[in-house]
Design an enzyme around this catalytic site. Sequence first.
Site, short mmCIF file in Angstrom:
data_model
loop_
_atom_site.label_atom_id
_atom_site.label_comp_id
_atom_site.label_asym_id
_atom_site.label_seq_id
_atom_site.Cartn_x
_atom_site.Cartn_y
_atom_site.Cartn_z
N CYS A 73 0.83 -1.21 0.00
CA CYS A 73 0.00 0.00 0.00
C CYS A 73 0.87 1.26 0.00
CB CYS A 73 -0.91 -0.04 1.23
SG CYS A 73 -1.76 1.50 1.60
N CYS A 76 0.16 3.70 2.84
CA CYS A 76 0.64 3.12 4.11
C CYS A 76 2.13 3.38 4.27
CB CYS A 76 0.39 1.61 4.16
SG CYS A 76 -1.34 1.12 4.09
#
Length: 148
Positions: A73, A76
């Site tokens: 991600c 993230c």
Amino acid sequence: MTLTSPLRIIVVCPHCHAANRLPAERLADGATCGKCKARLFSGKPIELGAANFDSHIGRSDIPVLVDFWAPWCGPCRTMAPAFAQAAQQLEPEFRLAKVNTEDEQQLAARFGIRSIPTLALFRNGREVARQAGAMDTASLVRWVRSQR
């Protein structure tokens, strides 16, 4: 004359996961674990998984902020340094932890994580707040402190 004892709280060791009872006013004094002697607070997020999640969430008297994330991600990965800086600012008032949803899919399902990153704040074993999406350090710290 009545004697009162200082408020004692339970802090779970990030290394051996033992519960430690200590006076609340001593949290910031470099407390160490009674079992493994490691520092209870390092100013860094801890990694949680199925084996230790419930002991930290359910036994700790300090609120735990969990970052549900995945290595693939982009947001993230972008937020990871901000989350680490927030740990330096928020400990020992809050414990910051990370759960890799790729490795811990059952935990992600248990808490209904639909998008990542998702931040969930736990107090006394219960989720009390949730925020989806990446945040910078200042926004993250402000959001956590607003959840008192």
